[in-house]
Design a protein around this motif. Structure first.
Motif, PDB file in Angstrom:
ATOM      1  N   ASP A  79      36.330  17.567  53.349  1.00 48.58           N
ATOM      2  CA  ASP A  79      37.319  16.774  54.090  1.00 48.58           C
ATOM      3  C   ASP A  79      37.529  17.440  55.456  1.00 48.58           C
ATOM      4  O   ASP A  79      37.041  18.551  55.727  1.00 48.58           O
ATOM      5  CB  ASP A  79      38.631  16.614  53.315  1.00 48.58           C
ATOM      6  N   ASN A  80      38.258  16.746  56.329  1.00 48.80           N
ATOM      7  CA  ASN A  80      38.422  17.243  57.704  1.00 48.80           C
ATOM      8  C   ASN A  80      39.078  18.617  57.752  1.00 48.80           C
ATOM      9  O   ASN A  80      38.722  19.463  58.581  1.00 48.80           O
ATOM     10  CB  ASN A  80      39.236  16.238  58.531  1.00 48.80           C
ATOM     11  N   LEU A  81      40.055  18.844  56.870  1.00 44.33           N
ATOM     12  CA  LEU A  81      40.758  20.124  56.873  1.00 44.33           C
ATOM     13  C   LEU A  81      39.815  21.265  56.493  1.00 44.33           C
ATOM     14  O   LEU A  81      39.819  22.333  57.118  1.00 44.33           O
ATOM     15  CB  LEU A  81      41.946  20.070  55.904  1.00 44.33           C
ATOM     16  N   GLU A  82      38.966  21.028  55.484  1.00 44.11           N
ATOM     17  CA  GLU A  82      38.012  22.066  55.055  1.00 44.11           C
ATOM     18  C   GLU A  82      37.027  22.390  56.188  1.00 44.11           C
ATOM     19  O   GLU A  82      36.663  23.544  56.402  1.00 44.11           O
ATOM     20  CB  GLU A  82      37.262  21.595  53.807  1.00 44.11           C
ATOM     21  N   LYS A  83      36.604  21.346  56.904  1.00 47.35           N
ATOM     22  CA  LYS A  83      35.686  21.587  58.027  1.00 47.35           C
ATOM     23  C   LYS A  83      36.356  22.433  59.116  1.00 47.35           C
ATOM     24  O   LYS A  83      35.757  23.363  59.666  1.00 47.35           O
ATOM     25  CB  LYS A  83      35.232  20.253  58.630  1.00 47.35           C
ATOM     26  N   GLN A  84      37.608  22.102  59.421  1.00 48.31           N
ATOM     27  CA  GLN A  84      38.303  22.841  60.473  1.00 48.31           C
ATOM     28  C   GLN A  84      38.561  24.293  60.079  1.00 48.31           C
ATOM     29  O   GLN A  84      38.547  25.187  60.928  1.00 48.31           O
ATOM     30  CB  GLN A  84      39.623  22.147  60.838  1.00 48.31           C
ATOM     31  N   VAL A  85      38.813  24.519  58.782  1.00 49.78           N
ATOM     32  CA  VAL A  85      38.976  25.905  58.315  1.00 49.78           C
ATOM     33  C   VAL A  85      37.697  26.698  58.587  1.00 49.78           C
ATOM     34  O   VAL A  85      37.731  27.844  59.043  1.00 49.78           O
ATOM     35  CB  VAL A  85      39.319  25.935  56.805  1.00 49.78           C
ATOM     36  N   MET A  86      36.534  26.068  58.352  1.00 46.11           N
ATOM     37  CA  MET A  86      35.256  26.752  58.601  1.00 46.11           C
ATOM     38  C   MET A  86      35.039  26.989  60.098  1.00 46.11           C
ATOM     39  O   MET A  86      34.488  28.016  60.492  1.00 46.11           O
ATOM     40  CB  MET A  86      34.100  25.933  58.021  1.00 46.11           C
ATOM     41  N   VAL A  87      35.493  26.049  60.923  1.00 43.86           N
ATOM     42  CA  VAL A  87      35.397  26.245  62.381  1.00 43.86           C
ATOM     43  C   VAL A  87      36.256  27.436  62.789  1.00 43.86           C
ATOM     44  O   VAL A  87      35.818  28.302  63.568  1.00 43.86           O
ATOM     45  CB  VAL A  87      35.844  24.975  63.131  1.00 43.86           C
ATOM     46  N   GLU A  88      37.474  27.499  62.260  1.00 48.34           N
ATOM     47  CA  GLU A  88      38.389  28.578  62.645  1.00 48.34           C
ATOM     48  C   GLU A  88      37.888  29.950  62.184  1.00 48.34           C
ATOM     49  O   GLU A  88      38.223  30.974  62.776  1.00 48.34           O
ATOM     50  CB  GLU A  88      39.782  28.293  62.078  1.00 48.34           C
ATOM     51  N   LYS A  89      37.077  29.962  61.131  1.00 46.18           N
ATOM     52  CA  LYS A  89      36.491  31.223  60.662  1.00 46.18           C
ATOM     53  C   LYS A  89      35.162  31.521  61.358  1.00 46.18           C
ATOM     54  O   LYS A  89      34.474  32.465  61.013  1.00 46.18           O
ATOM     55  CB  LYS A  89      36.267  31.170  59.137  1.00 46.18           C
ATOM     56  N   HIS A  90      34.805  30.677  62.345  1.00 45.85           N
ATOM     57  CA  HIS A  90      33.573  30.842  63.124  1.00 45.85           C
ATOM     58  C   HIS A  90      32.318  30.668  62.260  1.00 45.85           C
ATOM     59  O   HIS A  90      31.255  31.183  62.594  1.00 45.85           O
ATOM     60  CB  HIS A  90      33.524  32.212  63.811  1.00 45.85           C
ATOM     61  N   LEU A  91      32.428  29.960  61.145  1.00 45.81           N
ATOM     62  CA  LEU A  91      31.271  29.767  60.264  1.00 45.81           C
ATOM     63  C   LEU A  91      30.448  28.553  60.665  1.00 45.81           C
ATOM     64  O   LEU A  91      29.247  28.499  60.388  1.00 45.81           O
ATOM     65  CB  LEU A  91      31.732  29.631  58.800  1.00 45.81           C
ATOM     66  N   ILE A  92      31.071  27.545  61.260  1.00 44.56           N
ATOM     67  CA  ILE A  92      30.344  26.399  61.792  1.00 44.56           C
ATOM     68  C   ILE A  92      30.910  26.072  63.180  1.00 44.56           C
ATOM     69  O   ILE A  92      31.999  26.534  63.534  1.00 44.56           O
ATOM     70  CB  ILE A  92      30.436  25.152  60.880  1.00 44.56           C
ATOM     71  N   SER A  93      30.174  25.274  63.924  1.00 42.33           N
ATOM     72  CA  SER A  93      30.634  24.896  65.261  1.00 42.33           C
ATOM     73  C   SER A  93      31.511  23.649  65.181  1.00 42.33           C
ATOM     74  O   SER A  93      31.410  22.864  64.226  1.00 42.33           O
ATOM     75  CB  SER A  93      29.425  24.608  66.146  1.00 42.33           C
ATOM     76  N   PRO A  94      32.363  23.430  66.185  1.00 44.64           N
ATOM     77  CA  PRO A  94      33.163  22.192  66.202  1.00 44.64           C
ATOM     78  C   PRO A  94      32.278  20.944  66.168  1.00 44.64           C
ATOM     79  O   PRO A  94      32.651  19.941  65.563  1.00 44.64           O
ATOM     80  CB  PRO A  94      33.925  22.296  67.531  1.00 44.64           C
ATOM     81  N   LEU A  95      31.090  21.024  66.784  1.00 46.41           N
ATOM     82  CA  LEU A  95      30.197  19.858  66.792  1.00 46.41           C
ATOM     83  C   LEU A  95      29.698  19.540  65.389  1.00 46.41           C
ATOM     84  O   LEU A  95      29.649  18.367  64.995  1.00 46.41           O
ATOM     85  CB  LEU A  95      29.006  20.123  67.728  1.00 46.41           C
ATOM     86  N   LEU A  96      29.328  20.566  64.616  1.00 48.12           N
ATOM     87  CA  LEU A  96      28.853  20.306  63.247  1.00 48.12           C
ATOM     88  C   LEU A  96      29.960  19.678  62.411  1.00 48.12           C
ATOM     89  O   LEU A  96      29.702  18.824  61.560  1.00 48.12           O
ATOM     90  CB  LEU A  96      28.356  21.594  62.584  1.00 48.12           C
ATOM     91  N   ALA A  97      31.205  20.106  62.662  1.00 49.16           N
ATOM     92  CA  ALA A  97      32.338  19.555  61.902  1.00 49.16           C
ATOM     93  C   ALA A  97      32.495  18.056  62.133  1.00 49.16           C
ATOM     94  O   ALA A  97      33.045  17.342  61.297  1.00 49.16           O
ATOM     95  CB  ALA A  97      33.622  20.285  62.288  1.00 49.16           C
ATOM     96  N   LYS A  98      31.995  17.570  63.270  1.00 46.04           N
ATOM     97  CA  LYS A  98      32.120  16.138  63.575  1.00 46.04           C
ATOM     98  C   LYS A  98      30.957  15.327  63.031  1.00 46.04           C
ATOM     99  O   LYS A  98      31.000  14.101  63.029  1.00 46.04           O
ATOM    100  CB  LYS A  98      32.192  15.951  65.105  1.00 46.04           C
ATOM    101  N   GLU A  99      29.880  16.016  62.617  1.00 50.21           N
ATOM    102  CA  GLU A  99      28.660  15.326  62.201  1.00 50.21           C
ATOM    103  C   GLU A  99      28.602  15.177  60.682  1.00 50.21           C
ATOM    104  O   GLU A  99      28.582  16.163  59.966  1.00 50.21           O
ATOM    105  CB  GLU A  99      27.425  16.114  62.682  1.00 50.21           C
ATOM    106  N   ASP A 100      28.554  13.944  60.200  1.00 47.98           N
ATOM    107  CA  ASP A 100      28.446  13.721  58.759  1.00 47.98           C
ATOM    108  C   ASP A 100      27.043  13.291  58.336  1.00 47.98           C
ATOM    109  O   ASP A 100      26.698  13.334  57.169  1.00 47.98           O
ATOM    110  CB  ASP A 100      29.435  12.626  58.324  1.00 47.98           C
TER     111      ASP A 100
END
Length: 356
Positions: A79-100
């Motif tokens: 879900d969006n929240l899980e993706k943002q948590v990974m962004v904040e931990k520097h594990l994925i980029s903000p762009l990947l979080a937007k790509e499904d």
């Protein structure tokens, strides 16, 4: 539950220490790679992007005994929240979080390695280490790159090097970066002069979350700006040299501040600690600025019995998605400021000799 959250919210690699860890918070290497004869992700079809994921996944299976186990996670399953948590931990980029669309990440158990699939490029290999360990991060990224290349035919041009979706990454496709905490240079008002000089040696200065992010809490991310015309090792050597100079200048600035205004410095750190310990509502920017002052006080021995990793941990814990993950609900900006203050008070409580 809160104590468990506070202990585990930050990435596992952040728990370690490396050379100059009191100034260099982290070192990162990232390779951008694309498969030959497959359109870049923005133009690729489902069959193409599935092939990228399957090729990478099959390659890494062979690495499980030597380079660790990597878990595949599809972006569409988060879900969006899980993706943002990974962004904040520097594990994925903000762009990947937007790509499904067939986008995924392969994450090593210790979270030091994350391989993003079908982001801007087909494959982005990222290795993160605490302290100044660029060469170690490069060595691991290079091993993973070689392993994937055994099964994948990379898009490569004899003159240009590795071909990438963005022209600024063509050549080596490598970005090397360090995250530095430089409060001494900021307090002594040397930072602007030094950072403007860094731009003249092919390096870029950014904020905590990379491109276009604001510099707060005296935290600076420095990376190579040029990916073409130099070897990977020369780029790392250049960044290492500049980083070591910055470390020396920061140490000298801290010592000068200590010699000239120890009481004022102790007062500033103590007041920052007091505010963080008692605040009931606090913004992210104010929190990072105060945490920077506290960390400086801890590093210089002006604040005792405080865990020095407090800044590293709270940089992740106080971000919007992590706050909402803990609260298990959406929070508006004011509620996030309240929850942030609560988390900081609790983390400080754990830091001051009560964690055991």
């Amino acid at each position: 539950m809160l104590n468990e959250y506070l202990k585990n919210a930050s990435a596992k690699w952040m728990k370690g220490e490396g050379p100059y860890h009191n100034i260099v918070l982290s070192s990162r290497i990232r390779f951008a790679r694309n498969l030959k004869n497959i359109p870049f992700p923005s133009l690729a079809g489902d069959e193409d992007t599935e092939k990228v994921v399957n090729t990478t996944k099959d390659s890494l299976k062979r690495a499980e005994t030597g380079l660790g186990k990597h878990q595949l996670t599809w972006m569409k399953d988060l879900d969006n929240l899980e993706k943002q948590v990974m962004v904040e931990k520097h594990l994925i980029s903000p762009l990947l979080a937007k790509e499904d669309r067939n986008s995924a990440v392969m994450l090593r158990e210790d979270e030091a390695v994350s391989i993003m699939l079908n982001e801007e490029d087909h494959i982005r290999i990222q290795c993160l280490f605490p302290g100044l360990q660029l060469e170690k991060a490069y060595e691991l990224a290079d091993q993973l790159d070689d392993l994937i290349e055994e099964s994948a035919d990379y898009a490569f041009d004899e003159e240009l090097g590795f071909l990438t979706a963005c022209p600024t990454n063509v050549g080596t496709g490598m970005r090397a970066s360090v995250m530095l905490h430089l409060p001494g240079l900021a307090l002594s008002k040397q930072i602007n002069r030094i950072l403007s000089a860094i731009g003249q040696v092919g390096l870029a200065v950014r904020g905590l979350y990379g491109e276009e992010s604001e510099v707060v809490g005296n935290i600076f991310q420095i990376s190579n700006q040029i990916t073409l015309g130099q070897s990977e090792k020369d780029m790392i050597k250049n960044l290492l040299g500049v980083t070591k100079q910055l470390v020396e200048q920061e140490e000298q600035a801290r010592q000068n501040l200590l010699n000239e205004s120890k009481i004022r410095l102790a007062d500033k750190s103590g007041r920052a600690f007091g505010k963080l310990s008692n605040a009931r509502i606090i913004s992210s920017k104010e929190a990072l600025e105060l945490l920077s002052q506290v960390r400086l006080g801890v590093d210089l021995g002006l604040l005792e019995n405080v865990d020095p990793t407090i800044l590293d941990d709270l940089m992740v814990l106080i971000r919007p998605a992590n706050l909402q993950k803990y609260a298990r609900k959406d929070l508006n900006p004011q509620d996030r400021d309240i929850k942030r203050a609560e988390i900081i008070r609790k983390r400080i409580d754990l830091s001051t000799n009560k964690e055991g």
